[in-house]
Each structure stands twice: as structure tokens, then as C-alpha cells.
Motif scaffolding. Sequence first.
Motif, PDB file in Angstrom:
ATOM      1  N   ARG A   1      -0.899   4.180  10.328  1.00  0.00           N
ATOM      2  CA  ARG A   1      -1.635   4.909   9.289  1.00  0.00           C
ATOM      3  C   ARG A   1      -0.742   5.983   8.662  1.00  0.00           C
ATOM      4  N   ARG A   2       0.094   6.637   9.509  1.00  0.00           N
ATOM      5  CA  ARG A   2       1.017   7.666   8.966  1.00  0.00           C
ATOM      6  C   ARG A   2       1.992   7.025   7.979  1.00  0.00           C
TER       7      ARG A   2
ATOM      8  N   GLU B   1       0.819  -1.219   0.000  1.00  0.00           N
ATOM      9  CA  GLU B   1       0.000   0.000   0.000  1.00  0.00           C
ATOM     10  C   GLU B   1       0.846   1.259   0.000  1.00  0.00           C
TER      11      GLU B   1
ATOM     12  N   GLY C   1     -10.585   3.884  10.338  1.00  0.00           N
ATOM     13  CA  GLY C   1      -9.166   3.573  10.242  1.00  0.00           C
ATOM     14  C   GLY C   1      -8.815   2.753   9.009  1.00  0.00           C
TER      15      GLY C   1
ATOM     16  N   MET D   1       1.455   4.272   6.263  1.00  0.00           N
ATOM     17  CA  MET D   1       0.684   3.860   5.101  1.00  0.00           C
ATOM     18  C   MET D   1       0.501   5.023   4.127  1.00  0.00           C
ATOM     19  N   ARG D   2       0.334   6.226   4.687  1.00  0.00           N
ATOM     20  CA  ARG D   2       0.027   7.360   3.825  1.00  0.00           C
ATOM     21  C   ARG D   2       1.231   8.268   3.605  1.00  0.00           C
TER      22      ARG D   2
ATOM     23  N   HIS E   1      -8.080   3.978   3.762  1.00  0.00           N
ATOM     24  CA  HIS E   1      -6.768   4.555   3.440  1.00  0.00           C
ATOM     25  C   HIS E   1      -6.792   5.499   2.245  1.00  0.00           C
ATOM     26  N   ARG E   2      -7.849   5.465   1.478  1.00  0.00           N
ATOM     27  CA  ARG E   2      -7.858   6.311   0.279  1.00  0.00           C
ATOM     28  C   ARG E   2      -8.458   7.687   0.560  1.00  0.00           C
TER      29      ARG E   2
ATOM     30  N   TYR F   1      -1.417  10.472 -10.169  1.00  0.00           N
ATOM     31  CA  TYR F   1      -2.172  11.726 -10.173  1.00  0.00           C
ATOM     32  C   TYR F   1      -2.037  12.492  -8.870  1.00  0.00           C
TER      33      TYR F   1
ATOM     34  N   GLU G   1       1.384  11.840   1.774  1.00  0.00           N
ATOM     35  CA  GLU G   1       1.346  13.016   2.654  1.00  0.00           C
ATOM     36  C   GLU G   1       2.650  13.786   2.741  1.00  0.00           C
TER      37      GLU G   1
ATOM     38  N   LYS H   1     -10.502  10.315 -14.585  1.00  0.00           N
ATOM     39  CA  LYS H   1      -9.653  11.195 -13.772  1.00  0.00           C
ATOM     40  C   LYS H   1      -9.608  12.617 -14.331  1.00  0.00           C
TER      41      LYS H   1
END
Lengths: 587, 471
Positions: A546-547, A492, B446, A549-550, B449-450, A500, A554, B360
Motif C-alpha cells: 500500500r505504501r 496505479e 485495504g 501504491m501511494r 487506494h483513493r 491536482y 505521499e 474539481k
Amino acid sequence: MSTAETTWISGPVLRARPDGAFRLRESVTVGDQALLGEVIRIARDEITVQLYEDTSGLRPGIEVTGSGRLLSIRLGPAILAGIFDGLLRPIADIADPYVKPGMQVQAARRFHFTPSVCVGDPLMPGAAIGEVANGTGIAQRCLVPADLPGGRVTAIADAGEYPDDQPICWIDAADGRHLAVAMTHAWPVRVPRPVQARLPSDEPMLTGQRVIDCLFPVARGGTGAIPGGFGTGKTVLLETVGKWCNADVIVYVGCGERGNEMAGLLAEFSELEDPRSGRPLLERTVVIANTSNMPVSAREASIYTGITVAEYFRDQGMNVTLMADSTSRWAEALREVSGRLGELPGEAGYPAYLSSRLADFYERAARVRTLGGETGSVTLLGAVSPPSGDFSEPVTTHTRRYVGSLWGLDAKRAQARFYPAIHPLQSYSLVAGNLARWWHNTGCTRWQELRRRFLTLLEDEARLERMARIIGRDAMPARQRLVLICAQLINECFLRQSAYSMNDRYASPSRQAVMMRLIGSFIEGSERLLDAGVAPEAIRDQPVFRRLMRMGEEIEEGDWEAFSALDQELTATIRRLLNEAREGGEE
Amino acid sequence: MTYARLVGEEIANRAEGPLLFLSRSLDVGLNEAVEVEGADGSVRLGRIAALDEDSITVEMLDDTAGLTLQGTRVRFFGEPLRFHVGPGLLGRVFNGIGKPLDGGPPLAAEHAYRVDGLPIKPTAREAPSEFLETGFTSIDLMNSLVRGQKLPLFSGGGLPHDRIAVDIACNARLPGDTQEAEGFAIVFAGIGIPHDSAEFFREEMEKSGALARTVLFLNLASDSSAQRLLAPRFALTAAEYLAFIEGMHVLVILTDLTNYCEALREVSASRGEVPSRKGYPGYMYSDLATLYERAGRIRGKPGSVTQIPILTMPNDDITHPIPDLTGYITEGQIVLDRDLHRRDIYPPIRLLPSLSRLMKDGIGKGRTHADHPALAAQLYASYSQAQQTRVLAGVVGEDGLSDDDRKLLLFGDDFEQKLIHQGVDARALEESMAAGWSALRGLPAGELHRLDDRQIREHLLDRATRREPVS
């Protein structure tokens, strides 16, 4: 010039009665419209010609005129930042928005030339005689055509503007001939341009895509293939690589693909900036567009046109990346023309020479010392569109034999909108070992080790997923559940990279290395936690997960502080959990 | 029709299937149109398929039964087949070769266009980026269609694609006031369809009033195969005229392309060509491309041609050459599903293999809604997870699942029943989006994730801004 009289015509193929000699693969023009064609078969009393244009209105009796040359294109400074059809005829003029038969090759344009040789200098074939500016910020060299003998300069033009088809340098050749060299020269597309030597490929062609650069890298001068069924994102991946890869020049061959995609590519490339030079991407790009509804035989030629253009820039000492989208359409064009000629079909109807043609094509990729003594490279990336997404079909299987890197796209990933949908278990890179030193020297000392670690985890994941499907995830031992969580993180956060997303569309090698290291720390930390008796789910439920994961999404390029903050948070979390576990254990 | 340039009498030598062989007594060119008048006065269209010094091969576009060699006159037009169009096209009904079927007057022939069309230069194309609403959530929210795109519908025998085609024709609209300002039209071509379907299309569109903004082309199953190959070309020529001369946004619905491909195979076989996969000719990809690639926008011209070709997958097989080659040319695909149809979900769109490649460019801030892309991505990811969980539940049973997995299962059912299923009513995009957020509320935040933190807060957690879900 030899001429011939048309006797038979059907679709894009005609036969004619020759008056004079024709060569096999000679380029010809037909009728008043001067439609372009190529001689594909000769007999004493008949030649067969394949036409590159719409043949409506042609009739027996129409004259075929030979050019005396093999199918050639004119290489020169006007090519860079240009948009052409499969035979290098410009299609940028949109006063008439339609492709019509009888389009003409590029008219002469004026460019500023600065000589770099003097009268009396010796010149080898392929040597540079000066620089040409075409307003793109990329200095181009003007070369002595590689098929001329060497000699001595007898006259050279002063710095100034000249039409690109007029002589600017005069040479007394070693064989006694007097030759004139212009800024442009013709080269037959099916003949590879000669080089001094081929060099080993030990530098990566960086794409800014983590899954490629870190897991399945391709070398400068190497080859890569992207097989994938429809909708798996071949074109988007190629375009993304085209935008961010560290090549000097991109040659993009849209071979039998969609018109809207080409329009999108052109629009995007003219807006986006080259991350290295800050100039519009289009300025370092040559687009060869032969969409699916343009004449099919020109589609066959477009691949050769593209690679010849790429070699031309390579010979000026540049690193060139050629993208062919898609080689399957090219193979189908071969099949279609072969069928019309009544040749015996081989596997799946493709002509028996499909495999050798593919080999010839990929063989033209190389990192080389040019005739002029420079170092340049052509990296070839070809999309493959296997019918029904079946990788056992001829084009995919043959391509697989010739390429150094393969990025297999997976329909399941694409369906879950997981892009790039490169499947780690269906992909490979034969050059990863050669490139490890480069990464080491760049400061990513653990690249090879972490790469292996990631691949092993992904391999384990596939196995465990199968098991999870039978016994359920919760019934699995903690260590295996942890493997699944780590693999989820790799998938992920590292492999998935949105083309994009402003932050994540490009990842520099340093950013890739940092992310790789962070994931590595997570894996090692969570294994220690597991040994201390912490459940994998408890680790996953920490906010830092989560941080992580993103983080691609981010944390933007160059924000090293954010990465080190995340690193500290991760370390702190692991320490805290470890302490809690120990305390829990003591109680 | 233009006047014939040359007429040949008693030149027919041989007829074989749809091919007619003539002696070459006249100087004519490849691909030119001909009219063959039989001794009984019947007139058939054809075109020149091959030429040599002595003979002309004509491919007949009408049924050749009853054709005789004696007494046959052949008229040569001296140019490829053209469609004569002009104002007053909307609201008319034609057959597959552009002859009025509605008893109305012939068209004012202001322009004559080659029905084959010409390839648009890629440089002259405007990249499609404007949203077009179909009224179906599964398309508008999840696989948005943009003007100038070609997005096929992959169906199967017995699935309600006719109904969907009509619903789209009746409900499709441009957002905001574009529709009034720039004009919107439908070109609907039935290719090789049964008489009943043709009547269904005509009646439904008349009933809803959509016929007034529609040009209808009906090529019936009983018409000749060669004519079948022309029907979409006439329809697309009409669409190009409306789009690029009259400046309208045109949505072209072509159904059923499988009939077209069958006709292509039949004609190819009768020409004795070497067959490729499953007997279809090797050039089927290029041939289909000459239809599909006629969708698009042209720089500096106001209109657009958007295509929804519909095809039935033989034996529901998406790897069959017809859907396979189509998928490689078109910008995505919408796939119908028999299982959903059995469960009475309408439209029965199977989302996972469906895709709109140009989505998109046409959604998000300034196009539809700033959160549209993230919402669609999250729904896709969660629905895909839900499907995997269903497989798992099938093995270990629902009791063996974790709480989160059970929530996913519920989400999956909810998604199909409330989001995909919408019955006969068209939904505006805003309603579709509200339904999407409401479906996500059942999942643990939680796991999403998107979505970014703001989106989760605003749409899922903050009840003050929460809108009631659309049922």
C-alpha cells in the motif's frame, strides 16, 4: 493600395470586384470598421475574401482595401506574457468584456533596449542587435528580420527606452539599400522562419509526467499528438505539461475550445510559479485564445499565428513548446471554409489538402541552429479530438503519420478517473531510443531496461486480463497472477498521476527514476518470492505494498529519505517473506 | 419591437422552402432582421442570410406556408434581431421568439440585446468555482455542477429527462445564504417540444411555486424550424440580462437540443449547403458553441449563467454527431441509462461515462467539504471495479468469485439502489455524502487506494463519528 468593391456576401466569405492587383493570401481590411480578412481566391474580375470577424451589417458596395502584404503578425517584445486572439490582437483589456468586430492590433509600447552591436559591425539576417527587457525576467533579443539582407551597422540607438515600432538600428545593406530595424517586425504567418540548420533531437522535453517522460518521451524539437474522445482529459494533460515542462517559453493555442477552460488556465498560470525560475508561469507563456464561439476563420489562422510566435522565440535561442488544443477544431475550420468556397470535399468532408496542411504544421517543429548561430527548438504538441473517439478518422490518422510521439487517451481509463488516461498500448514514442543516453547520463542507468520491462508487463497484463475475464482471476497460475499485481502497481502508482495533487502533480527526473527503481525492485523481489513458493496475494497484502501504491501521493518532491526508507522497508519485507518461506519449506 | 427603418413593396421574386429572394432596391446589411407582411396581413420574421448586387436572400423564421409574392411588404429593421427585456421578466412565459404567451402585458423594454450574443473574451471570464446544488446525489456528489458551467444531460427517447429537468428547476439552490443575498433564477426553454410536455413543465413549476423565479420559453413542435433556432438564443439573452444586469445567478435549462440540431439540418439542407456527418451541416460545432459558450461568469460582475442543455441521443448512440459535438464543447456530460430506468432507479444516471470537468474547482475545502474530492474519486473507482466484476460474474458465475469480488458486487448493487436511486426527494449535499460513506463501508479498507488513512479512520472505521446512512 489596391481596392475592391464588394459584390456578394454570405457568412464570413465575400466576393469583390477588384480595382488594382491583389495577391493570393494578401491580408485586407473591409469597410469603416476595418474588419480583417484574407484573399483566398483571385480571378481577373473577382476576388474572394475570407473574413476573420462577425460580418453582420456588411453589404454590397462596401470597400475592400488591400495591404500589399501576406497575412502577417508583428513580432516583438510585447508578445511574451500576453494574451491574444487568433490574429495576435490583444484581448487582455477587459473594460469591454466582449469580443467585437474591428479589434485592433497591439498599440506601440515602450521597452528598454540595450544594444549589443556597434557602428561598423557586420550583421547577418536574423542576427541579434541587442537585448530587450519586458519585465518578465526573460531577456529577449532584438533580431534583424530574417527577410532583410545582411549589411553593416551605420547607426545604433543608445541603451534606453524606445517605442517598439520605432527604428533603433540602421543598416547599409549589401544590396545598397539603407534599412532601419525596430524592436518589432512583421512576418507572414504561413511562411516558416528560416534557420541555418536543423539539429538532431537527442534531449528530452521533460514534462514532469511519469507516463510521458519514462514511457513515451518526446524530444526537444519533436512532435507529439494527444488523440482522445471528449472527457478523456486532453486539455488537462496539455495544461499540466504546459505548467511543468522544461521549456523557456510556452505558446498555448486554444483553438476552438472552451472559454471557461481558457479562463481557468489564465487564472492558474498567473498563480503558479515556474519551478525553475520561481516567477509566475504566465510570464513565460503566450496565450492565443480563439474559443469555439469566436469567428471560425480566425481559428484557422490561429495555429499559424501560434507557430510563428514560437519560431520567433526559437530564433532568439530559446526552447519553446507549442500546445495546440485542438488541431481537430482547426481542421474543422478548414472544412467549414472549404465548404463555403464550394471545394470538392475529400474524406469525411475535409478538403483534400488536409493531410498536406497537417504535414506542413508538424514540419515546423525542430531543434535548430538559428540564423544568429544560437541553438533553439520548437516542440509541437497537438491535441486531436476525433469524432466519437474513433481513431480511424482522417485528422487522427493523418496526424499519426507525422508525429514522433503519440499519447492515445483511453475512455475506459478516464471513466474510472484514471488520469492521465494515456493508454500504454495505444501510445508510442519513436525517439525513446535517442533519449536513453540522456537518462543514462543523468544517473538513471537502468532507464531503458526498466522502460522495456514496464511496457512488456503492461502488454502481458492486457492479454491476461482477457483471459481472467473468461476463467476468473483465481483460476490463473501464480506467475500470471503476479504479473497482474505488478501491472496494477505500475498503473496505479507510476502511470496514474493526479494533476491536482500537491505532491504528485510534478515529478522531477530524479524522482521518476527513484520510483521506477523501487517498482523494479518490487518486481524482481516478488519474482524471487514466487520462486520460493510465496503466493502473489501474500506479497500484495504486505503493508509495504500500500505504501508503494501511494508513494507518488505521499512522498513529496525531494524527500529522498522517505524513498530510501521505503526502499529499506521493501527489502526487509522481501527478506522476511523469503526467510519465512524457507523455514516453512524446511519444516 | 423597434420601428422598421425601410419598407420594400413588391420586391419579392421567389420563395423556396424557408428562403425568400428579394430584389435589392434598398441598402441593407447582412444578418439584419426583417418582417415580411403578407397580402393577408400575416406577419413573419426573417433575417438577411446573403446579399449580392441585385438580390437579397432572406431566411424566414416563421412558417412560409401561405406566403405570396404579390402584395407582400418587407420591413427592414437595419439591425440584427434583438430581444427587448427589462424588469418583470421572472414568472413570465414566452414563445420561442420572445412574445408573451401568458396573456400578460408586454415587457418594459429597457434594454435591447442582440439575440446572437457576443463572445466573451476569455480574459474577461471568471473561472467558475462555486458549487450549485441540484438535489441529485449523482450530480452533486459525483459530478458536481458549478456556477458558470455548462453540463448537458444526454438522454434517450422514453427516458425521464422531462421529469429530471423539472426536478432540477424546482430543487436547484445555492448553498448557504447566497441564494437570498444574490438572487437565483431559472430560465427554462422548451425547444420543439410537444404540447403535452409544454403543459407538463408549466403545471409542475406552477405547482411547486418555482414558476415565480423562472422565465419560461416554449417553442412547440408545431412551430417553424427556423424559429426553433431562435428559441435558445432568446432564452440565453434573457438569462444574460438577469445575470449580468440584474446580478442574479441563473440556471438555464434547454430541452431538447436534438430538436434544435434537426432544425439546423433542415434549414441547412434547404439552403443547399454541403452536408457533413449524417447530413448535419459542417458548422454545427461552431453553431452549438455559440449557444453553449454563453454560459459563464464575467469578472467584476456578480451574476452567472449556468447551463443544463438536455438532448436525446438518437438510438441511444453517444457517438452520434449531436451528443458528440456537444460533449466536445460542454464541460462534461450526465448520461442517462435505459437499463437503470427499467430497474426503476430514478434518476437513471449512468455514472461511468458521466463527468463534470469543472467539479474539481468547485468542491473540497472551503467550497463544499474537504473530503468530497477523495470520496467521489473512491466511489468512482470502486463502482468501476464493481462493474468489471459484474461482467466477470456473468461469465464464471457468482460462486467462482473471491470474497473481495463478492463484496464489490454487493457494493455495486447498494450503490445503485441507495446512492443513485433517490426517488422524488431532493437530497442536500451533506445527505449525499453520508450516503456515499455508508456505501463504502462494505468494502475492505485495504482496497480503498483513493482515500488517505485519516479519511478511512474517520469516516469508515471510527464508529463514534459514524452517521446513520440515508435511505
